[in-house]
Scaffold this motif. Structure first.
Motif, PDB file in Angstrom:
ATOM      1  N   GLY A   3      -0.643  10.061   4.810  1.00 46.05           N
ATOM      2  CA  GLY A   3      -0.071   8.867   4.202  1.00 46.05           C
ATOM      3  C   GLY A   3      -1.083   7.784   3.821  1.00 46.05           C
ATOM      4  O   GLY A   3      -0.730   6.772   3.204  1.00 46.05           O
ATOM      5  N   LEU A   4      -2.375   7.994   4.172  1.00 49.93           N
ATOM      6  CA  LEU A   4      -3.421   6.983   3.905  1.00 49.93           C
ATOM      7  C   LEU A   4      -3.455   6.550   2.438  1.00 49.93           C
ATOM      8  O   LEU A   4      -3.673   5.379   2.119  1.00 49.93           O
ATOM      9  CB  LEU A   4      -4.794   7.552   4.291  1.00 49.93           C
ATOM     10  CG  LEU A   4      -5.402   7.104   5.639  1.00 49.93           C
ATOM     11  CD1 LEU A   4      -6.795   7.684   5.784  1.00 49.93           C
ATOM     12  CD2 LEU A   4      -5.405   5.598   5.795  1.00 49.93           C
ATOM     13  N   LYS A   5      -3.202   7.529   1.572  1.00 51.88           N
ATOM     14  CA  LYS A   5      -3.330   7.242   0.133  1.00 51.88           C
ATOM     15  C   LYS A   5      -2.297   6.216  -0.364  1.00 51.88           C
ATOM     16  O   LYS A   5      -2.451   5.615  -1.415  1.00 51.88           O
ATOM     17  CB  LYS A   5      -3.249   8.544  -0.690  1.00 51.88           C
ATOM     18  CG  LYS A   5      -1.940   9.310  -0.558  1.00 51.88           C
ATOM     19  CD  LYS A   5      -2.008  10.558  -1.453  1.00 51.88           C
ATOM     20  CE  LYS A   5      -0.687  11.313  -1.546  1.00 51.88           C
ATOM     21  NZ  LYS A   5       0.130  11.419  -0.360  1.00 51.88           N
ATOM     22  N   ASP A   6      -1.245   6.018   0.430  1.00 48.89           N
ATOM     23  CA  ASP A   6      -0.237   5.021   0.019  1.00 48.89           C
ATOM     24  C   ASP A   6      -0.641   3.587   0.351  1.00 48.89           C
ATOM     25  O   ASP A   6       0.031   2.636  -0.015  1.00 48.89           O
ATOM     26  CB  ASP A   6       1.112   5.314   0.711  1.00 48.89           C
ATOM     27  CG  ASP A   6       1.610   6.711   0.377  1.00 48.89           C
ATOM     28  OD1 ASP A   6       1.280   7.200  -0.730  1.00 48.89           O
ATOM     29  OD2 ASP A   6       2.296   7.341   1.237  1.00 48.89           O
ATOM     30  N   PHE A   7      -1.761   3.427   1.112  1.00 51.42           N
ATOM     31  CA  PHE A   7      -2.239   2.068   1.456  1.00 51.42           C
ATOM     32  C   PHE A   7      -3.270   1.584   0.431  1.00 51.42           C
ATOM     33  O   PHE A   7      -3.939   2.415  -0.184  1.00 51.42           O
ATOM     34  CB  PHE A   7      -2.842   2.066   2.867  1.00 51.42           C
ATOM     35  CG  PHE A   7      -1.788   2.208   3.949  1.00 51.42           C
ATOM     36  CD1 PHE A   7      -1.237   1.048   4.527  1.00 51.42           C
ATOM     37  CD2 PHE A   7      -1.330   3.453   4.350  1.00 51.42           C
ATOM     38  CE1 PHE A   7      -0.271   1.179   5.502  1.00 51.42           C
ATOM     39  CE2 PHE A   7      -0.351   3.565   5.325  1.00 51.42           C
ATOM     40  CZ  PHE A   7       0.175   2.421   5.917  1.00 51.42           C
ATOM     41  N   PRO A   8      -3.363   0.280   0.320  1.00 48.75           N
ATOM     42  CA  PRO A   8      -4.381  -0.273  -0.607  1.00 48.75           C
ATOM     43  C   PRO A   8      -5.766   0.235  -0.221  1.00 48.75           C
ATOM     44  O   PRO A   8      -6.061   0.394   0.965  1.00 48.75           O
ATOM     45  CB  PRO A   8      -4.302  -1.788  -0.412  1.00 48.75           C
ATOM     46  CG  PRO A   8      -3.053  -2.039   0.368  1.00 48.75           C
ATOM     47  CD  PRO A   8      -2.610  -0.794   1.012  1.00 48.75           C
TER      48      PRO A   8
END
Ligand code: DAH
Length: 306
Positions: A3-8
């Motif tokens: 899910g890291l890619k969903d953070f800025p």
């Protein structure tokens, strides 16, 4: 992590760092717990499966020579020493070799004593080793000096009779073989097997295949021929007679020679037969013949080994 890619983008390095720490922590704890569980299992096994090293080990029972084999070998050795050779015949015989050619025609009363096992018409379990005399003489010419050891069978079963037992037959044929040769051979044999000073007695008897016939006795091994012992008025082994019957023998009947195509005017010979169990029982003081065939190691262990 996925899910890291969903953070800025600027927050990702810090979050990634924290996630990595968390993962290492979890891995370490799983590892530790696994170790603890393994140690626990091993501890439990060590406690429960404890081996008592003070218990006696399991032994291999050493094999033994059967007492009958010991006695049979001893008998054979004495005769080999006198120049006899060994012959064998079949355990399943025909009427001709077991009876007819031994001068026991059909309906001869002497057949009655040999409680015969018939296995088919004209096929029987040999009741004695005497048929080997016939088989050897049929295919060879004198001089002959033969012993024939082997199993024989009779419908008989008690403390001194077994339906299967062993005999050693012997015979010598040449020109001018006399009764004195028989006496010499058997006396030497008996003194080798029993004692050097054993008294030997030849008693007149009858067998259809010998003429004259004799039964041979030795002086009793327990009371030395006295007929009584310190313990008993009538010796328990010889029943007080002082003698033990040990062999049947005689000069081969001219009729037997005719059956095998020998000329009784030209050749003569003697023959004898003995029971191996009986000799072993007397030698070792065994009172029940069945002990030989029960394979009880408490019995077998009492005889000399290899
Ligand atoms: N065949 C006899 C039997 O089993 C023993 C015997 C007696 C054998 C006299 C012989 C002999 O060769 O001459 O009862």
């Amino acid at each position: 992590m996925r899910g890291l890619k969903d953070f800025p983008i600027e927050e990702r390095p810090r979050l990634g760092e924290q996630l990595n720490q968390l993962r290492r922590l979890l891995e370490e704890q799983i590892e530790e717990r696994l170790k603890a569980l393994k140690a626990e299992k091993r501890e439990k096994a060590l406690n429960e499966e404890r081996a008592d090293i003070t218990l006696p080990g399991s032994r291999w029972e050493r094999g033994r020579i059967h007492p009958l084999t010991l006695v049979m070998d001893e008998i054979i050795d004495v005769f080999l020493g006198m120049g006899f050779e060994i012959a064998r015949g079949p355990d399943i015989e025909d009427d001709y070799h077991n009876f007819e050619a031994l001068n026991m025609p059909r309906d001869h009363p002497a057949r009655d004593m040999q409680d015969t096992f018939f296995v088919a018409r004209d096929r029987l379990l040999r009741t004695h080793t005497s048929p080997v005399q016939i088989r050897v003489m049929e295919r060879r010419k004198p001089p002959l000096q033969i012993i024939a050891p082997g199993a024989v069978y009779r419908h008989d079963d008690d403390a001194t009779h077994s339906p299967m037992f062993h005999q050693v037959e012997g015979f010598m044929v040449d020109r001018r073989i006399a009764f004195t040769d028989l006496k010499g051979v058997l006396t030497h044999f008996l003194r080798q097997i029993f004692r050097e000073d054993t008294g030997v007695r030849f008693r007149p008897s009858f067998f259809p295949f010998t003429e004259p016939s004799a039964e041979i006795d030795i002086q009793c091994l327990l009371c030395s021929g006295k007929g009584s012992t310190a313990e008993q008025a009538a010796c328990r082994v010889c029943k007080g007679s002082g003698w033990l019957e040990i062999l049947g023998a005689g000069m081969i009947d001219p009729e037997v020679f005719r059956f095998v195509g020998y000329d009784p005017e030209k050749v003569s010979g003697f023959a004898f037969g003995m029971g191996v169990e009986r000799i072993a029982m007397l030698k070792f003081g065994i009172e029940d013949i069945r002990l030989f065939f029960q394979n009880d190691m408490r019995f077998s262990r009492q005889f000399p080994s290899f």
